[in-house]
Design an enzyme around this catalytic site. Structure first.
Site, PDB file in Angstrom:
ATOM      1  N   THR A  36      -7.466  -1.508   1.175  1.00  0.00           N
ATOM      2  CA  THR A  36      -8.331  -1.363  -0.345  1.00  0.00           C
ATOM      3  C   THR A  36      -9.093  -2.548  -0.363  1.00  0.00           C
ATOM      4  OG1 THR A  36      -6.328  -0.147  -1.127  1.00  0.00           O
ATOM      5  CG2 THR A  36      -8.220  -0.814  -2.533  1.00  0.00           C
ATOM      6  N   GLY A  94      -4.448  -4.574  -3.583  1.00  0.00           N
ATOM      7  CA  GLY A  94      -5.606  -3.494  -3.940  1.00  0.00           C
ATOM      8  C   GLY A  94      -4.972  -2.435  -4.473  1.00  0.00           C
ATOM      9  N   HIS A  95      -4.592  -2.146  -5.798  1.00  0.00           N
ATOM     10  CA  HIS A  95      -3.814  -0.773  -6.067  1.00  0.00           C
ATOM     11  C   HIS A  95      -4.897   0.395  -6.460  1.00  0.00           C
ATOM     12  CE1 HIS A  95      -0.511  -3.717  -7.140  1.00  0.00           C
ATOM     13  NE2 HIS A  95      -0.848  -3.739  -5.729  1.00  0.00           N
ATOM     14  N   LYS A 101       1.738   2.096  -5.219  1.00  0.00           N
ATOM     15  CA  LYS A 101       2.605   1.485  -6.245  1.00  0.00           C
ATOM     16  C   LYS A 101       1.530   1.866  -7.483  1.00  0.00           C
ATOM     17  CE  LYS A 101       2.478  -2.520  -4.399  1.00  0.00           C
ATOM     18  NZ  LYS A 101       1.987  -2.079  -2.852  1.00  0.00           N
ATOM     19  N   GLY A 102       0.184   1.362  -7.157  1.00  0.00           N
ATOM     20  CA  GLY A 102      -0.711   1.547  -8.222  1.00  0.00           C
ATOM     21  C   GLY A 102      -0.875   3.074  -9.014  1.00  0.00           C
ATOM     22  N   LYS A 103      -0.465   3.898  -8.026  1.00  0.00           N
ATOM     23  CA  LYS A 103      -0.466   5.303  -8.696  1.00  0.00           C
ATOM     24  C   LYS A 103       0.745   5.529  -9.564  1.00  0.00           C
ATOM     25  CE  LYS A 103       0.705   9.809  -7.984  1.00  0.00           C
ATOM     26  NZ  LYS A 103       0.331  11.167  -7.269  1.00  0.00           N
ATOM     27  N   ARG A 155      -5.272   0.794   8.421  1.00  0.00           N
ATOM     28  CA  ARG A 155      -3.993   0.359   8.631  1.00  0.00           C
ATOM     29  C   ARG A 155      -3.158   0.956   9.818  1.00  0.00           C
ATOM     30  NH1 ARG A 155      -3.574   2.585   2.459  1.00  0.00           N
ATOM     31  NH2 ARG A 155      -4.413   0.826   1.440  1.00  0.00           N
ATOM     32  N   ASP A 183       0.830  -1.269  -0.059  1.00  0.00           N
ATOM     33  CA  ASP A 183       0.156   0.074   0.148  1.00  0.00           C
ATOM     34  C   ASP A 183       0.808   1.368   0.049  1.00  0.00           C
ATOM     35  OD1 ASP A 183      -2.322  -1.504   0.087  1.00  0.00           O
ATOM     36  OD2 ASP A 183      -2.200  -1.589   2.455  1.00  0.00           O
ATOM     37  N   GLY A 227      -0.166  13.680  -3.859  1.00  0.00           N
ATOM     38  CA  GLY A 227      -1.972  13.701  -3.869  1.00  0.00           C
ATOM     39  C   GLY A 227      -2.199  12.399  -4.749  1.00  0.00           C
ATOM     40  N   LYS A 235       2.984  10.119  -0.707  1.00  0.00           N
ATOM     41  CA  LYS A 235       2.197  10.827   0.430  1.00  0.00           C
ATOM     42  C   LYS A 235       2.955  11.940   1.136  1.00  0.00           C
ATOM     43  CE  LYS A 235      -1.090   7.341   1.005  1.00  0.00           C
ATOM     44  NZ  LYS A 235      -2.509   7.049   1.685  1.00  0.00           N
ATOM     45  N   GLN A 265       2.090  -6.046  -3.251  1.00  0.00           N
ATOM     46  CA  GLN A 265       2.618  -6.075  -1.671  1.00  0.00           C
ATOM     47  C   GLN A 265       3.635  -5.492  -1.555  1.00  0.00           C
ATOM     48  OE1 GLN A 265       1.593  -9.757  -3.029  1.00  0.00           O
ATOM     49  NE2 GLN A 265      -0.333  -8.652  -2.730  1.00  0.00           N
ATOM     50  N   THR A 320       3.286 -12.316   3.328  1.00  0.00           N
ATOM     51  CA  THR A 320       2.354 -13.107   2.478  1.00  0.00           C
ATOM     52  C   THR A 320       3.182 -14.163   2.001  1.00  0.00           C
ATOM     53  OG1 THR A 320       0.855 -12.806   0.547  1.00  0.00           O
ATOM     54  CG2 THR A 320       2.908 -11.722   0.331  1.00  0.00           C
ATOM     55  N   THR A 368      -5.794 -11.687   4.082  1.00  0.00           N
ATOM     56  CA  THR A 368      -6.845 -10.796   3.449  1.00  0.00           C
ATOM     57  C   THR A 368      -8.045 -11.913   3.149  1.00  0.00           C
ATOM     58  OG1 THR A 368      -6.216 -11.406   1.367  1.00  0.00           O
ATOM     59  CG2 THR A 368      -5.431  -8.996   2.176  1.00  0.00           C
TER      60      THR A 368
HETATM   61  P1  GDP Z   1      -0.795   0.174  -3.505  1.00  0.00           P
HETATM   62  O1  GDP Z   1      -1.383  -1.122  -3.086  1.00  0.00           O
HETATM   63  O2  GDP Z   1       0.536   0.261  -3.390  1.00  0.00           O
HETATM   64  O3  GDP Z   1      -1.307   0.374  -5.010  1.00  0.00           O
HETATM   65  O4  GDP Z   1      -1.470   1.341  -2.601  1.00  0.00           O
HETATM   66  P2  GDP Z   1      -3.028   1.221  -2.560  1.00  0.00           P
HETATM   67  O5  GDP Z   1      -3.834   1.821  -3.653  1.00  0.00           O
HETATM   68  O6  GDP Z   1      -3.438   0.217  -1.581  1.00  0.00           O
HETATM   69  O7  GDP Z   1      -3.100   2.659  -1.248  1.00  0.00           O
HETATM   70  C1  GDP Z   1      -2.487   3.971  -1.409  1.00  0.00           C
HETATM   71  C2  GDP Z   1      -3.560   4.867  -1.282  1.00  0.00           C
HETATM   72  O8  GDP Z   1      -2.978   6.134  -1.268  1.00  0.00           O
HETATM   73  C3  GDP Z   1      -4.545   5.226  -2.320  1.00  0.00           C
HETATM   74  O9  GDP Z   1      -5.769   5.354  -1.861  1.00  0.00           O
HETATM   75  C4  GDP Z   1      -3.978   6.156  -3.227  1.00  0.00           C
HETATM   76  O10 GDP Z   1      -5.008   6.780  -4.026  1.00  0.00           O
HETATM   77  C5  GDP Z   1      -3.452   6.946  -2.425  1.00  0.00           C
HETATM   78  N1  GDP Z   1      -2.288   7.689  -2.702  1.00  0.00           N
HETATM   79  C6  GDP Z   1      -1.369   7.310  -3.402  1.00  0.00           C
HETATM   80  N2  GDP Z   1      -0.293   8.212  -3.550  1.00  0.00           N
HETATM   81  C7  GDP Z   1      -0.461   9.356  -2.655  1.00  0.00           C
HETATM   82  C8  GDP Z   1      -0.077  10.654  -2.358  1.00  0.00           C
HETATM   83  O11 GDP Z   1       0.912  10.986  -2.789  1.00  0.00           O
HETATM   84  N3  GDP Z   1      -0.955  11.350  -1.568  1.00  0.00           N
HETATM   85  C9  GDP Z   1      -2.171  10.957  -0.957  1.00  0.00           C
HETATM   86  N4  GDP Z   1      -2.895  11.747  -0.488  1.00  0.00           N
HETATM   87  N5  GDP Z   1      -2.631   9.972  -1.280  1.00  0.00           N
HETATM   88  C10 GDP Z   1      -1.921   9.193  -2.098  1.00  0.00           C
HETATM   89  P1  IMO Z   2      -0.837  -4.237  -2.154  1.00  0.00           P
HETATM   90  O1  IMO Z   2      -0.563  -4.858  -3.278  1.00  0.00           O
HETATM   91  C1  IMO Z   2      -0.895  -4.693   2.293  1.00  0.00           C
HETATM   92  C2  IMO Z   2      -0.828  -8.642   4.168  1.00  0.00           C
HETATM   93  C3  IMO Z   2      -2.097  -8.970   4.731  1.00  0.00           C
HETATM   94  C4  IMO Z   2      -1.582  -9.968   5.820  1.00  0.00           C
HETATM   95  C5  IMO Z   2      -0.535 -10.591   5.095  1.00  0.00           C
HETATM   96  C6  IMO Z   2      -0.921 -12.091   4.506  1.00  0.00           C
HETATM   97  O2  IMO Z   2      -2.287  -3.609  -2.173  1.00  0.00           O
HETATM   98  O3  IMO Z   2       0.246  -3.450  -1.481  1.00  0.00           O
HETATM   99  P2  IMO Z   2      -2.329 -12.721   2.624  1.00  0.00           P
HETATM  100  O4  IMO Z   2      -4.117 -12.565   2.316  1.00  0.00           O
HETATM  101  O5  IMO Z   2      -1.621 -12.265   1.520  1.00  0.00           O
HETATM  102  O6  IMO Z   2      -1.997 -14.090   2.907  1.00  0.00           O
HETATM  103  O7  IMO Z   2      -2.176 -11.819   3.695  1.00  0.00           O
HETATM  104  O8  IMO Z   2      -0.070  -9.832   4.021  1.00  0.00           O
HETATM  105  N1  IMO Z   2      -1.069  -8.026   2.788  1.00  0.00           N
HETATM  106  C7  IMO Z   2      -1.080  -7.033   2.304  1.00  0.00           C
HETATM  107  N2  IMO Z   2      -0.949  -5.701   3.070  1.00  0.00           N
HETATM  108  N3  IMO Z   2      -0.975  -4.501   1.020  1.00  0.00           N
HETATM  109  C8  IMO Z   2      -1.027  -5.597   0.258  1.00  0.00           C
HETATM  110  O9  IMO Z   2      -0.863  -5.740  -1.148  1.00  0.00           O
HETATM  111  C9  IMO Z   2      -1.203  -6.846   0.783  1.00  0.00           C
HETATM  112  N4  IMO Z   2      -1.370  -8.088   0.522  1.00  0.00           N
HETATM  113  C10 IMO Z   2      -1.302  -8.831   1.514  1.00  0.00           C
HETATM  114  O10 IMO Z   2      -2.770  -7.956   5.566  1.00  0.00           O
HETATM  115  O11 IMO Z   2      -1.071  -9.295   6.976  1.00  0.00           O
HETATM  116 MG    MG Z   3      -2.872  -1.812  -1.609  1.00  0.00          MG
END
Ligand code: GDP
Ligand code: IMO
Ligand code: MG
Length: 442
Positions: A292, A40-41, A16-18, A298, A13, A414, A324, A216, A231, A121
């Site tokens: 996500t 969840g990206h 990465k998605g962004k 978190r 989290d 952002g 962030k 992850q 994971t 998850t």
């Molecule tokens: P990922 O799993 O690494 O792709 O990240 P997630 O999407 O799970 O979580 C990142 C969250 O932070 C998402 O809701 C993004 O829209 C948000 N986000 C990403 N970069 C920034 C940033 O620079 N500032 C803010 N405020 N939010 C961000």
């Molecule tokens: P992204 O790609 C944050 C965490 C779970 C748990 C552990 C094992 O969005 O960054 P699992 O379901 O994989 O067996 O759970 O890993 N976890 C994550 N935490 N972002 C993720 O993916 C995650 N994928 C798994 O919360 O602690």
């Molecule tokens: Mg995520």
């Protein structure tokens, strides 16, 4: 091949998605190579938000991903409904399939694991990878072959039932029903199924650029993460080669995505974890730090350079994207751990022993914080580049860059694409390569 891999440097989290969305504009293919529906990206494009997104010319799901067909079809249908073409999606015939018993066993295992539970998850990820390594797995190619699918189900279903019973469960799966349902999934996915390694190789030969999107984060990696709280797949850059079916030389750039602080969904030691008001502040800003996938709040804490130095090493980061930076705005003193104190010792390397990690206290470097600015101000800063950032934020970012010995390539302020500073634009061009001296024939 012009290959770039994007890797989470912390516990997932990181944003990465962004960053993938920003880089996708200059990439021909985007390939997922690990994890599964535990990822969840989030991507924000204009006013539209996507849990993930199919990118310009193509997206691949490599052999290293475990695929839940129902989930994948739901996401495909969801995107179609929103008017997006998905015809370019390719799914590896070698990817393993998450079956319904994987989810049941995931839940049951979590209950009996007690202190070893990672708070997963519950997407069946661990049990699906267990079956892959144990050679019990059903692969995407098997969904397309009724003879193989039936034979595999006949062998493994009685064993799965015994395991479920032993773990205290009572679920029973009817072979005929699973056979029909998963055969039907195969039929619906057939058009997308390919030997993705060949497709990627061809793209590379045609001069295309490939973006490998890690799921992850490094510290959730089954080898390098906080075992057993991470994971079940490899989440480091090297996994891109294995999980996409390319050689390691296909990857020439490794971008580490670093959130300006640390967050964690799930169990396990977290030395820089905060509670109280500071935690609340970081969690609630910028849309909130909630999972996500699972919507769980978190856990949040300060940046941890002990973790990050390890991430830089095991991934070989060439570049960094720090996200962030806006969320940290308004914090009076920003802390970042550069070492751990463990009784009388100062540790600079991340310990393997989780009991030791739980006993570590962070040793902090302190930075003056920068102001809390409204979103439009961050957008203006993003448009004007790195030098427009508050000087105190610049200092923090340059310190991270120096400590990790990788080039700062992106600063994110952002959620949206345009809330990103691309420092590569400001880099001086590389000097022209000297022509090699003509070699003498012996
Ligand atoms: P990922 O799993 O690494 O792709 O990240 P997630 O999407 O799970 O979580 C990142 C969250 O932070 C998402 O809701 C993004 O829209 C948000 N986000 C990403 N970069 C920034 C940033 O620079 N500032 C803010 N405020 N939010 C961000
Ligand atoms: P992204 O790609 C944050 C965490 C779970 C748990 C552990 C094992 O969005 O960054 P699992 O379901 O994989 O067996 O759970 O890993 N976890 C994550 N935490 N972002 C993720 O993916 C995650 N994928 C798994 O919360 O602690
Ligand atoms: Mg995520």
């Amino acid at each position: 091949m012009n290959g770039t891999v994007v890797i989470g440097a912390q516990f997932g989290d990181e944003g990465k998605g962004k960053i993938v969305d920003v880089l996708a504009e200059e990439s021909d293919l985007v390939v997922r190579f690990n994890g599964g529906a535990n990822a969840g990206h989030t991507v924000q494009v204009g006013s539209e938000q996507f849990a993930f997104r199919l990118l310009p010319s193509g997206i691949m799901i490599g052999n290293g991903v475990v695929v839940d067909p129902a989930q994948l079809l739901e996401e495909i249908d969801g995107l179609r409904k929103r008017g997006y073409a998905v015809e370019n999606l390719r799914l590896s015939d070698r990817a393993h399939v998450v079956m319904p018993w994987h989810k049941v066993i995931d839940e049951l295992e979590e209950k009996v694991k007690e202190g070893m539970a990672a708070a997963t998850t519950k997407r069946g990820i661990g049990p699906a990878f267990e079956d892959k390594v144990g050679r019990w797995g059903i692969r995407v190619a098997d969904l397309l072959d009724p003879v193989v699918l039936r034979k595999k189900l006949e062998s493994l279903l009685p064993v799965k039932h015994r395991i479920i019973l032993a773990l205290g469960g009572s679920d029973v799966f009817v072979l005929e029903r699973i056979f029909n349902q998963y055969g039907e999934f195969g039929g619906r996915l057939k058009a997308f199924v390919a030997d993705t390694s060949v497709v990627i190789d061809q793209a590379g030969k045609n001069g295309k650029s490939v973006l490998f999107e890690g799921a992850q984060g490094t510290h959730l990696c089954v080898d390098h993460g906080i075992y057993p709280y991470g994971t079940s797949s490899n989440c480091v850059a090297g996994a891109a080669a294995v999980g996409a079916g390319v050689g390691p030389r296909a990857i020439d750039r490794v971008i580490g995505v670093v959130k300006g602080f640390t967050s964690r969904v799930g169990a396990g030691p977290f030395p820089t974890e905060l509670d109280g008001k500071e935690a609340e502040y970081l969690r609630e800003r910028g849309g909130g730090e909630y999972g996500t996938v699972t919507r769980r709040p978190r856990r949040v804490g300060w940046l941890d350079l002990v973790m990050l130095r390890m991430s830089a090493r095991v991934n070989g980061f060439t570049d960094l994207a720090v996200t962030k930076v806006d969320v940290l705005g308004g914090v009076e003193t920003v802390h970042a751990a550069f070492a751990y104190e463990h009784y009388d010792n100062e540790l600079h390397e991340f310990p393997a022993n989780m009991r030791v990690l739980a006993e570590c206290n962070p040793v902090y470097e302190e930075f003056d914080g920068w102001e809390d600015l409204p979103p439009e101000e961050w957008r203006r800063i993003a448009a004007n580049g790195f030098d427009a950032l508050p000087a105190k934020a610049q200092k923090y970012l340059r310190w991270i860059e120096k400590e990790l010995a990788a080039k700062l390539a992106f600063v994110s302020v952002g959620r949206a694409r345009e809330e990103t500073i691309d420092l590569r634009k400001a880099r001086p061009p590389s000097p022209p390569k000297k022509a090699a001296k003509a070699s003498r024939r012996r």
